[in-house]
Write a protein that holds these residues in place. Structure first.
Motif, short mmCIF file in Angstrom:
data_model
loop_
_atom_site.label_atom_id
_atom_site.label_comp_id
_atom_site.label_asym_id
_atom_site.label_seq_id
_atom_site.Cartn_x
_atom_site.Cartn_y
_atom_site.Cartn_z
N ASN A 21 0.95 -1.32 0.23
CA ASN A 21 0.13 -0.02 0.07
C ASN A 21 1.01 1.30 -0.15
O ASN A 21 1.79 1.27 0.69
CB ASN A 21 -1.01 0.14 1.33
CG ASN A 21 -2.01 -1.13 1.26
OD1 ASN A 21 -2.36 -1.68 0.17
ND2 ASN A 21 -2.34 -1.48 2.20
N GLY A 24 -2.35 4.73 1.50
CA GLY A 24 -3.40 3.96 1.80
C GLY A 24 -4.11 3.36 0.76
O GLY A 24 -5.02 2.95 0.71
N ARG A 25 -3.40 3.31 -0.44
CA ARG A 25 -4.02 2.65 -1.57
C ARG A 25 -3.00 1.62 -1.94
O ARG A 25 -1.91 1.36 -1.90
CB ARG A 25 -4.03 3.42 -2.65
CG ARG A 25 -5.30 4.99 -2.53
CD ARG A 25 -5.63 5.42 -3.41
NE ARG A 25 -6.19 6.79 -3.22
CZ ARG A 25 -7.36 6.79 -3.11
NH1 ARG A 25 -8.20 5.66 -3.59
NH2 ARG A 25 -8.38 7.85 -3.04
N THR A 115 -14.92 -4.01 8.83
CA THR A 115 -14.03 -3.82 7.68
C THR A 115 -12.80 -4.39 7.27
O THR A 115 -12.69 -4.61 6.41
CB THR A 115 -13.83 -2.03 7.95
OG1 THR A 115 -14.91 -1.43 8.07
CG2 THR A 115 -13.15 -1.47 6.57
N GLN A 116 -12.17 -4.82 8.41
CA GLN A 116 -10.88 -5.55 8.25
C GLN A 116 -11.14 -6.78 7.51
O GLN A 116 -10.53 -7.28 6.68
CB GLN A 116 -10.09 -5.79 9.28
CG GLN A 116 -9.01 -6.50 9.55
CD GLN A 116 -8.23 -6.87 10.71
OE1 GLN A 116 -8.54 -6.10 11.72
NE2 GLN A 116 -7.48 -7.66 10.96
N VAL A 119 -11.94 -6.20 3.81
CA VAL A 119 -10.64 -6.05 3.01
C VAL A 119 -10.00 -7.15 2.73
O VAL A 119 -9.66 -7.32 1.56
CB VAL A 119 -9.96 -5.03 4.00
CG1 VAL A 119 -8.37 -4.98 3.09
CG2 VAL A 119 -10.39 -3.75 3.68
N HIS A 152 -16.77 5.58 5.78
CA HIS A 152 -15.38 5.14 6.19
C HIS A 152 -15.33 3.61 5.83
O HIS A 152 -14.15 3.37 5.31
CB HIS A 152 -15.51 5.10 7.78
CG HIS A 152 -14.29 4.77 8.37
ND1 HIS A 152 -13.95 3.25 8.75
CD2 HIS A 152 -13.06 5.43 8.54
CE1 HIS A 152 -12.65 3.29 9.19
NE2 HIS A 152 -12.12 4.60 9.30
N HIS A 153 -16.38 3.04 6.21
CA HIS A 153 -16.18 1.32 5.52
C HIS A 153 -15.67 1.35 4.16
O HIS A 153 -14.93 0.45 3.86
CB HIS A 153 -17.75 0.82 6.04
CG HIS A 153 -17.66 -0.71 5.72
ND1 HIS A 153 -16.97 -1.55 6.20
CD2 HIS A 153 -18.31 -1.48 4.79
CE1 HIS A 153 -17.21 -2.90 5.90
NE2 HIS A 153 -18.26 -2.78 5.02
N THR A 155 -15.15 3.51 1.99
CA THR A 155 -13.50 4.10 1.50
C THR A 155 -12.63 3.31 1.71
O THR A 155 -11.77 2.89 0.98
CB THR A 155 -13.63 5.42 2.01
OG1 THR A 155 -14.67 6.17 1.75
CG2 THR A 155 -12.44 6.06 1.58
N LYS A 156 -12.39 2.79 3.04
CA LYS A 156 -11.39 1.92 3.24
C LYS A 156 -11.23 0.60 2.71
O LYS A 156 -10.06 0.32 1.96
CB LYS A 156 -11.31 1.50 4.88
CG LYS A 156 -10.25 0.86 5.28
CD LYS A 156 -9.22 1.86 5.51
CE LYS A 156 -7.89 0.93 6.40
NZ LYS A 156 -6.80 2.01 6.54
N ASP A 159 -10.09 1.64 -1.08
CA ASP A 159 -8.72 2.29 -0.93
C ASP A 159 -7.63 1.00 -1.33
O ASP A 159 -6.95 0.88 -1.76
CB ASP A 159 -8.35 2.88 0.34
CG ASP A 159 -8.83 4.43 0.37
OD1 ASP A 159 -9.22 4.99 -0.77
OD2 ASP A 159 -8.77 4.76 1.28
N LEU A 160 -8.28 -0.36 -0.53
CA LEU A 160 -7.16 -1.37 -0.67
C LEU A 160 -7.32 -2.36 -1.58
O LEU A 160 -6.61 -3.42 -1.53
CB LEU A 160 -7.50 -1.81 0.67
CG LEU A 160 -6.80 -1.13 2.07
CD1 LEU A 160 -7.06 -1.85 3.29
CD2 LEU A 160 -5.35 -0.63 1.91
#
Length: 327
Positions: A21, A24-25, A115-116, A119, A152-153, A155-156, A159-160
């Motif tokens: 990353n 953050g991306r 979220t984790q 991802v 937030h959820h 976007t994270k 991003d990943l």
């Protein structure tokens, strides 16, 4: 099932992906995806002992591949994904990727409550061949799931994620809608390409289309029951459970809408409303699987706690299809 070696390799790949990353991306160029078209959300076949039947999964897929679908959705709500282990979810996607035509798009449900975990699942789904990730709204702590939490959820995750992300709002299952203001904000993210909206509120669909104009963002109807209205409001396609049994008819409705044959589209849409309701809101996945058995596919049992239909429910289900000329 996935071997221990394959599973370890996926976990290793996940760690390497996260370590790459930058700001953050995930580093590297992402591929934009046009998601316009019709998709059947595949069911997950089970044996009599509740094991995933990968052979029947591939048989169904080969039959469905004869229709002009844009692609397939795997591990959506119709796939009973909450009842599958993480390994089963990945194995199902891997088998579908290997068996499906190469020119079709594979959209894969990767949503989890945290979220984790989402991802991690999204990265793993990408490694087994997903073209895009369909991410359902987390809902267990629904009282705290406001626009800020969702933004937030997602976007994270976006991003990943190395693959494009599609938002998924299905209030019949989650008891909450993804707020329109959150959708509009998220539509500006370069790795969020659209939404599957299953709520059935076509004015909401129209509002989302209107407020996201100018963004590279597409809307998919989440059911065949309001597909024509969704096209009229600017949606670009649909993820339709009914397409698992009436694939030709759902694709025909798409064609009629896209070519402006609205009178014929209306007639066909009317004939699809009752059977669609039967295999979604009224009898759900057990009803869809029973209809698949009637129409030449393998439906088979659901995984517990879902139960088979009663005799009276089965009779009502058959009536909804025969009254409209499909059985």
């Amino acid at each position: 099932m996935l071997s221990s070696w394959v599973w370890s390799s996926m976990r290793l790949g996940l760690s390497k992906s996260l370590s790459r990353n930058v700001g953050g991306r995930v580093s590297g160029e992402r591929r934009k995806v046009d998601i316009a078209g019709i998709y059947p959300p595949l069911t997950t076949p089970f044996t009599a002992t509740a094991e995933v039947d990968y052979g029947k999964l591939e048989e169904n897929l080969h039959k469905l591949s004869t229709f002009p679908f844009r692609g397939f959705v795997v591990q959506g709500s119709t796939g009973e994904f909450p009842f599958l282990t993480s390994r089963e979810r990945l194995e199902v996607v891997s088998r579908v990727r290997q068996a499906m035509p190469k020119d079709k798009l594979l959209i894969v449900g990767s949503g989890c409550e945290s979220t984790q975990a989402t991802v991690e699942m999204t990265l793993s789904m990408a490694q087994v061949g997903a073209d895009a990730a369909l991410v359902v709204t987390p809902c267990y702590y629904r009282g705290r799931m406001d626009s800020a939490a969702f933004i937030h959820h997602y976007t994270k995750i976006a991003d990943l994620s190395p693959i494009p992300v599609i938002l998924y709002s299905v209030p019949a299952n989650t008891a909450l809608d993804l707020p329109v203001d959150a959708v509009v904000t998220l539509s500006q993210h370069p790795n969020i390409v659209g939404i599957k909206d299953s709520g059935g509120d076509v004015t909401r669909i129209g509002l989302i289309v209107h407020r996201t104009r100018g963004q590279d963002f597409q809307v998919l109807a989440g059911s065949a029951g309001f597909l024509m209205a969704s096209y009229a409001f600017g949606a670009v396609g649909g993820v339709c459970a009914l397409a698992n049994v009436l694939g030709a008819q759902v694709c025909q409705l798409e064609r009629l809408c896209l070519t402006g044959q609205w009178e014929d589209a209306q007639k066909l849409q009317h004939r699809l409303i009752e059977p669609n309701t039967a295999v979604t809101r009224r009898f759900g996945i057990p009803g869809l699987k029973k209809t698949m058995d009637w129409l030449g596919y393998y439906g088979g049992p659901c995984r517990a706690p879902l139960q088979e239909l009663s005799a009276s429910d089965e009779e009502a289900l058959r009536s909804d299809f025969t009254n409209n000329g499909w059985l």
